[in-house]
Structure formats: structure tokens, C-alpha cells
Write an enzyme that holds these catalytic residues in place. Structure first.
Site, PDB file in Angstrom:
ATOM      1  N   GLU A  42      22.486  44.422  14.796  1.00 41.57           N
ATOM      2  CA  GLU A  42      22.939  45.462  13.861  1.00 41.57           C
ATOM      3  C   GLU A  42      22.026  46.671  13.906  1.00 41.57           C
ATOM      4  O   GLU A  42      20.809  46.555  14.040  1.00 41.57           O
ATOM      5  CB  GLU A  42      23.013  44.921  12.422  1.00 41.57           C
ATOM      6  CG  GLU A  42      21.664  44.505  11.860  1.00 41.57           C
ATOM      7  CD  GLU A  42      21.675  44.243  10.353  1.00 41.57           C
ATOM      8  OE1 GLU A  42      21.937  43.089   9.967  1.00 41.57           O
ATOM      9  OE2 GLU A  42      21.382  45.172   9.578  1.00 41.57           O
ATOM     10  N   ARG A  46      19.911  53.149   7.861  1.00 42.16           N
ATOM     11  CA  ARG A  46      18.753  53.812   7.253  1.00 42.16           C
ATOM     12  C   ARG A  46      18.341  55.065   8.001  1.00 42.16           C
ATOM     13  O   ARG A  46      17.494  55.816   7.536  1.00 42.16           O
ATOM     14  CB  ARG A  46      17.580  52.846   7.198  1.00 42.16           C
ATOM     15  CG  ARG A  46      17.706  51.870   6.057  1.00 42.16           C
ATOM     16  CD  ARG A  46      16.615  50.838   6.127  1.00 42.16           C
ATOM     17  NE  ARG A  46      17.200  49.529   6.263  1.00 42.16           N
ATOM     18  CZ  ARG A  46      16.532  48.425   6.525  1.00 42.16           C
ATOM     19  NH1 ARG A  46      15.234  48.465   6.720  1.00 42.16           N
ATOM     20  NH2 ARG A  46      17.157  47.281   6.601  1.00 42.16           N
ATOM     21  N   LYS A 130      24.262  36.972   3.964  1.00 38.68           N
ATOM     22  CA  LYS A 130      22.865  37.218   4.348  1.00 38.68           C
ATOM     23  C   LYS A 130      21.979  36.762   3.187  1.00 38.68           C
ATOM     24  O   LYS A 130      22.282  37.044   2.025  1.00 38.68           O
ATOM     25  CB  LYS A 130      22.706  38.718   4.596  1.00 38.68           C
ATOM     26  CG  LYS A 130      21.285  39.230   4.680  1.00 38.68           C
ATOM     27  CD  LYS A 130      21.293  40.681   5.151  1.00 38.68           C
ATOM     28  CE  LYS A 130      19.941  41.331   4.934  1.00 38.68           C
ATOM     29  NZ  LYS A 130      19.798  42.581   5.695  1.00 38.68           N
TER      30      LYS A 130
HETATM   31  C1  3PG Z   1      16.910  43.949   6.816  1.00 38.50           C
HETATM   32  O1  3PG Z   1      17.225  45.104   6.728  1.00 38.50           O
HETATM   33  O2  3PG Z   1      17.702  43.036   6.951  1.00 38.50           O
HETATM   34  C2  3PG Z   1      15.496  43.617   6.751  1.00 38.50           C
HETATM   35  O3  3PG Z   1      14.764  44.642   6.186  1.00 38.50           O
HETATM   36  C3  3PG Z   1      14.943  43.280   8.077  1.00 38.50           C
HETATM   37  O4  3PG Z   1      13.862  42.559   7.741  1.00 38.50           O
HETATM   38  P1  3PG Z   1      12.497  42.579   8.558  1.00 38.50           P
HETATM   39  O5  3PG Z   1      12.238  43.999   8.956  1.00 38.50           O
HETATM   40  O6  3PG Z   1      11.515  42.069   7.549  1.00 38.50           O
HETATM   41  O7  3PG Z   1      12.693  41.667   9.716  1.00 38.50           O
END
Ligand code: 3PG
Length: 214
Positions: A42, A46, A130
Site C-alpha cells: 500500500e 500521507r 487491520k
Molecule cells: C501504518 O500506517 O499502517 C503504520 O503507520 C505503519 O506502521 P510502521 O511504520 O510502524 O511499520
């Protein structure tokens, strides 16, 4: 025919979560992940480049399953689908967003962190979901306990997970795959270090996640 979310995730032992700043990196990044054996990932919304990245990568590699992450509104969802996203991931789900997501034909992976939220998602006819933020919310021990009262709820834990924790999650019957940014970290994407990303993907896909951290 559109795949269901569970069909998409069953192909993904690990699902990279990617923040991308440069649309031109989308295709080489997708190729790097595929070369390492990961075909489901994905791009989070952001960054302003995310929608363009989804569009470019899907056009070049329609065979890969490319999702939009950090979908916070129905507007985000619609723009992601228009860009070609195969699935949508949200960090949480308000009742309004959940109702909208449940009406979409596109597979969705809404974020939950509690039993009540998981129940609400399943009431909306959606599963898997999720589990976010996985490590801070209680990690594998928490998911193991949720499996007692909610044996049908399936999760893709994400948030704070590193390669050394992947096997702990995947050992649980209610975990379909594990998500995280460590496979394609921001600095590697910015440096266009495709070899590093392919190597991380290879380890994540091949079940060598524990050796990666040593
Ligand atoms: C997300 O957006 O799913 C998480 O922020 C990803 O998590 P991580 O950067 O801690 O792996």
C-alpha cells in the site's frame, strides 16, 4: 472479477506500507518489491505523491495488488479508487466511514484496536481488518485473547512491527498477514535503494524475517 480483501491478503505474508514522495519512484519501487516476492503493498495517502504513485504503478504493473493507505474519508476512498487502487486501508473507522466502505465494491481493510471496534466492522459485513497500532495496542498477546470471543475476526496487524516480530504474529490463527514500513523504509525509498528494498522483501516473503534483524 474483483478479489475480496481476504483473497488479496492471503497472497501476502507481509504487506509493505509505503510513504512515497516522488511519483517517478513508484514503478521501480513496485518492481523492487515484486523482485523480492511481495506482490501486495500500500501507498499511504500521507504524501501528495501517493495517488500519482498508485496510478503509475498500477498502469505499469496491473498484475500487482496495490492499495491506498491512510484512507480517512469517503473522499479519500473515491480518489484512491479513481487512481486505480485495488484495496483501501484505514487506521480506524468512524460509523460514517464504515457505512460508506461497506457499500464500495473495492476491498477494504478498516483499522481496529478493540473488541468493540472489531465487532462493529464485522456488523458492517467487513472482515478481515487491520489491527492498529499493533505493537502499542497489545501485540500478539492481545490478538490471541481476542480470538477467544471473536474467533471469526481476522487481522492484518500493523504499526510498530519489525521483522523480528513477524513470526510471532503469523503464528496466530487470526492473523492473515503482517503490515509495516520496514520493508520499504522512507530513507531507502528516498535514496532509490531498490536493491535494499528487494532484499528486505525477499527476506519478508521467504520467512527469513527473524534473521533479518540479527
Ligand atoms: C501504518 O500506517 O499502517 C503504520 O503507520 C505503519 O506502521 P510502521 O511504520 O510502524 O511499520
Amino acid at each position: 472479477m474483483t478479489k475480496t480483501m481476504i483473497e488479496v491478503l492471503r497472497k501476502a505474508r507481509v504487506m509493505p506500507v509505503i510513504e512515497i514522495d516522488d511519483v517517478a519512484s513508484a514503478i521501480p519501487l513496485a518492481e523492487a518489491l515484486d523482485a523480492g516476492g511481495l506482490q501486495v503493498f500500500e501507498f499511504t495517502l500521507r504524501t501528495p505523491a501517493a495517488l500519482g504513485a498508485i496510478e503509475a504503478a498500477k498502469k505499469a504493473r496491473p498484475d500487482l495488488a496495490i492499495g491506498a493507505g491512510t484512507v480517512l474519508s469517503i473522499d479519500d476512498a473515491e480518489r484512491s479508487i479513481a487512481a486505480g487502487a485495488d484495496f483501501l486501508v484505514t487506521p480506524g473507522a468512524t460509523p460514517a466511514l464504515l457505512a460508506a466502505l461497506s457499500r464500495l465494491g473495492t476491498p477494504v481493510l478498516p483499522g481496529v484496536a478493540t473488541a468493540s471496534e472489531a465487532m462493529a466492522v464485522m456488523e458492517a459485513g467487513i472482515n478481515p481488518m487491520k489491527f492498529f497500532p499493533a505493537e502499542a495496542a497489545g501485540g500478539p498477546a492481545y490478538l490471541k485473547l481476542l480470538a477467544g470471543p471473536l474467533p471469526k475476526a481476522l487481522f492484518c496487524p500493523t504499526g510498530g512491527i519489525g521483522p523480528e516480530r513477524v513470526d510471532d504474529y503469523l503464528a496466530l490463527p487470526n492473523v492473515v498477514c503482517v503490515g509495516g514500513s520496514w520493508v520499504a523504509p522512507k530513507d531507502a525509498v528516498a535514496a532509490k535503494d531498490w536493491a535494499r528494498i528487494t532484499e528486505n522483501a525477499r527476506r519478508a516473503a521467504g520467512g527469513e524475517s527473524k534473521s533479518q534483524s540479527s
